[in-house]
Design a protein around this motif. Structure first.
Motif, PDB file in Angstrom:
ATOM      1  N   SER A   1      10.785 -10.542   6.904  1.00  0.00           N
ATOM      2  CA  SER A   1       9.392 -10.126   6.793  1.00  0.00           C
ATOM      3  C   SER A   1       9.381  -8.621   6.572  1.00  0.00           C
ATOM      4  CB  SER A   1       8.602 -10.506   8.045  1.00  0.00           C
ATOM      5  OG  SER A   1       9.126  -9.854   9.183  1.00  0.00           O
ATOM      6  N   ALA A   2       8.305  -8.166   6.007  1.00  0.00           N
ATOM      7  CA  ALA A   2       8.206  -6.746   5.674  1.00  0.00           C
ATOM      8  C   ALA A   2       6.985  -6.150   6.360  1.00  0.00           C
ATOM      9  CB  ALA A   2       8.093  -6.576   4.166  1.00  0.00           C
ATOM     10  N   GLN A   3       7.084  -4.906   6.694  1.00  0.00           N
ATOM     11  CA  GLN A   3       5.976  -4.175   7.293  1.00  0.00           C
ATOM     12  C   GLN A   3       5.085  -3.621   6.180  1.00  0.00           C
ATOM     13  OE1 GLN A   3       5.272  -3.719  10.633  1.00  0.00           O
ATOM     14  NE2 GLN A   3       3.395  -2.796   9.894  1.00  0.00           N
ATOM     15  N   LEU A   4       3.805  -3.969   6.227  1.00  0.00           N
ATOM     16  CA  LEU A   4       2.870  -3.418   5.248  1.00  0.00           C
ATOM     17  C   LEU A   4       2.504  -1.995   5.648  1.00  0.00           C
ATOM     18  CD1 LEU A   4       0.335  -6.363   4.724  1.00  0.00           C
ATOM     19  CD2 LEU A   4       2.312  -5.764   3.315  1.00  0.00           C
ATOM     20  N   ALA A   5       2.388  -1.125   4.670  1.00  0.00           N
ATOM     21  CA  ALA A   5       1.866   0.218   4.932  1.00  0.00           C
ATOM     22  C   ALA A   5       0.426   0.074   5.400  1.00  0.00           C
ATOM     23  CB  ALA A   5       1.937   1.066   3.662  1.00  0.00           C
ATOM     24  N   SER A   6      -0.087   1.078   6.063  1.00  0.00           N
ATOM     25  CA  SER A   6      -1.465   1.013   6.558  1.00  0.00           C
ATOM     26  C   SER A   6      -2.452   0.995   5.389  1.00  0.00           C
ATOM     27  CB  SER A   6      -1.761   2.197   7.479  1.00  0.00           C
ATOM     28  OG  SER A   6      -1.762   3.391   6.730  1.00  0.00           O
ATOM     29  N   GLN A   7      -3.650   0.528   5.681  1.00  0.00           N
ATOM     30  CA  GLN A   7      -4.672   0.427   4.648  1.00  0.00           C
ATOM     31  C   GLN A   7      -5.072   1.801   4.115  1.00  0.00           C
ATOM     32  OE1 GLN A   7      -7.728  -2.233   5.797  1.00  0.00           O
ATOM     33  NE2 GLN A   7      -8.827  -2.075   3.868  1.00  0.00           N
ATOM     34  N   ASP A   8      -4.863   2.836   4.903  1.00  0.00           N
ATOM     35  CA  ASP A   8      -5.213   4.185   4.444  1.00  0.00           C
ATOM     36  C   ASP A   8      -3.997   4.937   3.879  1.00  0.00           C
ATOM     37  OD1 ASP A   8      -3.891   4.568   6.834  1.00  0.00           O
ATOM     38  OD2 ASP A   8      -5.384   5.923   7.686  1.00  0.00           O
ATOM     39  N   TYR A   9      -2.976   4.176   3.444  1.00  0.00           N
ATOM     40  CA  TYR A   9      -1.785   4.773   2.827  1.00  0.00           C
ATOM     41  C   TYR A   9      -2.215   5.694   1.691  1.00  0.00           C
ATOM     42  CZ  TYR A   9       2.556   5.194   0.201  1.00  0.00           C
ATOM     43  OH  TYR A   9       3.642   5.686  -0.465  1.00  0.00           O
ATOM     44  N   LYS A  10      -1.653   6.884   1.664  1.00  0.00           N
ATOM     45  CA  LYS A  10      -2.000   7.877   0.649  1.00  0.00           C
ATOM     46  C   LYS A  10      -0.847   8.012  -0.339  1.00  0.00           C
ATOM     47  CE  LYS A  10      -4.571  11.442  -0.730  1.00  0.00           C
ATOM     48  NZ  LYS A  10      -5.319  11.172  -1.896  1.00  0.00           N
ATOM     49  N   PRO A  11      -1.006   7.484  -1.560  1.00  0.00           N
ATOM     50  CA  PRO A  11       0.061   7.620  -2.549  1.00  0.00           C
ATOM     51  C   PRO A  11       0.015   8.990  -3.223  1.00  0.00           C
ATOM     52  CG  PRO A  11      -1.788   6.506  -3.530  1.00  0.00           C
ATOM     53  CD  PRO A  11      -2.156   6.758  -2.093  1.00  0.00           C
ATOM     54  N   TYR A  12       1.125   9.399  -3.767  1.00  0.00           N
ATOM     55  CA  TYR A  12       1.145  10.588  -4.604  1.00  0.00           C
ATOM     56  C   TYR A  12       2.184  10.376  -5.695  1.00  0.00           C
ATOM     57  CZ  TYR A  12       5.272  11.992  -1.923  1.00  0.00           C
ATOM     58  OH  TYR A  12       6.508  12.031  -1.335  1.00  0.00           O
ATOM     59  N   LEU A  13       1.996  11.047  -6.810  1.00  0.00           N
ATOM     60  CA  LEU A  13       2.964  10.938  -7.898  1.00  0.00           C
ATOM     61  C   LEU A  13       4.346  11.342  -7.403  1.00  0.00           C
ATOM     62  CD1 LEU A  13       1.061  12.340 -10.988  1.00  0.00           C
ATOM     63  CD2 LEU A  13       1.646   9.978 -10.475  1.00  0.00           C
ATOM     64  N   PHE A  14       5.341  10.691  -7.914  1.00  0.00           N
ATOM     65  CA  PHE A  14       6.747  10.932  -7.597  1.00  0.00           C
ATOM     66  C   PHE A  14       7.162  10.411  -6.218  1.00  0.00           C
ATOM     67  CE2 PHE A  14       5.419  14.520 -10.372  1.00  0.00           C
ATOM     68  CZ  PHE A  14       5.990  14.040 -11.529  1.00  0.00           C
ATOM     69  N   THR A  15       6.298   9.616  -5.560  1.00  0.00           N
ATOM     70  CA  THR A  15       6.727   8.967  -4.322  1.00  0.00           C
ATOM     71  C   THR A  15       7.943   8.102  -4.665  1.00  0.00           C
ATOM     72  OG1 THR A  15       4.481   8.869  -3.416  1.00  0.00           O
ATOM     73  CG2 THR A  15       6.084   7.292  -2.534  1.00  0.00           C
ATOM     74  N   PRO A  16       9.060   8.258  -3.953  1.00  0.00           N
ATOM     75  CA  PRO A  16      10.214   7.407  -4.230  1.00  0.00           C
ATOM     76  C   PRO A  16       9.933   5.977  -3.753  1.00  0.00           C
ATOM     77  CG  PRO A  16      10.663   8.845  -2.354  1.00  0.00           C
ATOM     78  CD  PRO A  16       9.312   9.232  -2.890  1.00  0.00           C
ATOM     79  N   VAL A  17      10.301   4.997  -4.586  1.00  0.00           N
ATOM     80  CA  VAL A  17      10.022   3.599  -4.264  1.00  0.00           C
ATOM     81  C   VAL A  17      11.226   2.708  -4.535  1.00  0.00           C
ATOM     82  CG1 VAL A  17       7.531   3.794  -4.715  1.00  0.00           C
ATOM     83  CG2 VAL A  17       9.068   3.077  -6.562  1.00  0.00           C
ATOM     84  N   TRP A  18      11.258   1.596  -3.835  1.00  0.00           N
ATOM     85  CA  TRP A  18      12.193   0.514  -4.088  1.00  0.00           C
ATOM     86  C   TRP A  18      11.368  -0.692  -4.486  1.00  0.00           C
ATOM     87  CZ3 TRP A  18      17.281   0.994  -4.461  1.00  0.00           C
ATOM     88  CH2 TRP A  18      17.916   2.039  -3.783  1.00  0.00           C
ATOM     89  N   ALA A  19      11.733  -1.344  -5.570  1.00  0.00           N
ATOM     90  CA  ALA A  19      11.127  -2.611  -5.966  1.00  0.00           C
ATOM     91  C   ALA A  19      12.177  -3.688  -5.753  1.00  0.00           C
ATOM     92  CB  ALA A  19      10.698  -2.563  -7.422  1.00  0.00           C
ATOM     93  N   VAL A  20      11.762  -4.822  -5.204  1.00  0.00           N
ATOM     94  CA  VAL A  20      12.702  -5.900  -4.923  1.00  0.00           C
ATOM     95  C   VAL A  20      12.206  -7.169  -5.584  1.00  0.00           C
ATOM     96  CG1 VAL A  20      13.844  -7.261  -3.140  1.00  0.00           C
ATOM     97  CG2 VAL A  20      13.302  -4.859  -2.717  1.00  0.00           C
ATOM     98  N   GLY A  21      13.104  -7.842  -6.274  1.00  0.00           N
ATOM     99  CA  GLY A  21      12.728  -9.091  -6.911  1.00  0.00           C
ATOM    100  C   GLY A  21      13.944  -9.931  -7.226  1.00  0.00           C
ATOM    101  N   CYS A  22      13.666 -11.143  -7.653  1.00  0.00           N
ATOM    102  CA  CYS A  22      14.725 -12.098  -7.993  1.00  0.00           C
ATOM    103  C   CYS A  22      14.734 -12.304  -9.499  1.00  0.00           C
ATOM    104  CB  CYS A  22      14.503 -13.419  -7.274  1.00  0.00           C
ATOM    105  SG  CYS A  22      14.555 -13.255  -5.487  1.00  0.00           S
TER     106      CYS A  22
END
Length: 170
Positions: free
Chosen positions: A61-82
């Motif tokens: 299971s994964a922890q969801l970020a809070s509803q007031d999550y503040k994104p900004y350009l260049f935020t480092p991210v991981w995408a996971v898929g099959c």
């Protein structure tokens, strides 16, 4: 009950879907709600379905970020898929646009391949889910895997809150 959040185009107009687990066991799940405009779907798995699976199956299971999550350009991210039916694979990138040509979705530079749709996108700093991967660009017939659309976490919460309201009406 166990719930899975995914992209609506993954389940299309089905009410019952088959899910393949890592040990190749197939289980059946019920599509609870879909929103084709947001491209989100919620699937419910009855825990009894896991009775036939191997004993060492782990439910992640994964922890969801809070509803007031503040994104900004260049935020480092991981995408996971099959992608391509393989086991989950992470890909690293950055939040590259806070709105896309389609409207409210974000774009990321993490490579997304066919089969990754509906997978989580994590903030690489906190490992919280900040969105759901939903599309990749096609330019002149070529797949541009590093321009991927993401449904933002705020939209995910709107979708889940709508589902809760529907549950209370029934």
């Amino acid at each position: 009950q166990t719930y899975i959040l995914t992209a609506a185009h993954v389940v299309e107009n089905q009410s019952i879907v088959d899910i393949e687990l890592y040990d190749l066991t197939n289980i059946t799940a019920t599509v609870v709600i879909t929103d084709t405009d947001k491209d989100l779907a919620l699937i419910r798995i009855n825990r009894d379905c896991f009775a036939d699976a191997r004993n060492d199956i782990t439910i992640y299971s994964a922890q969801l970020a809070s509803q007031d999550y503040k994104p900004y350009l260049f935020t480092p991210v991981w995408a996971v898929g099959c992608s391509l039916g393989l086991k989950p694979r992470p890909s690293f990138g950055h939040l590259s646009a806070l709105c896309d040509l389609c409207g409210e979705n974000w774009e990321i530079s993490a490579p997304i391949l066919p089969g990754n749709s509906g997978g989580p996108v994590y903030d690489a700093r906190t490992y919280e889910v900040i969105g759901i991967a939903v599309w990749v660009k096609i330019c002149q017939g070529q797949l541009v895997t590093t321009m991927a659309g993401v449904v933002p976490i705020q939209t995910v919460y709107e979708f889940l809150n709508h589902k809760e309201h529907q549950d209370h009406k029934e």
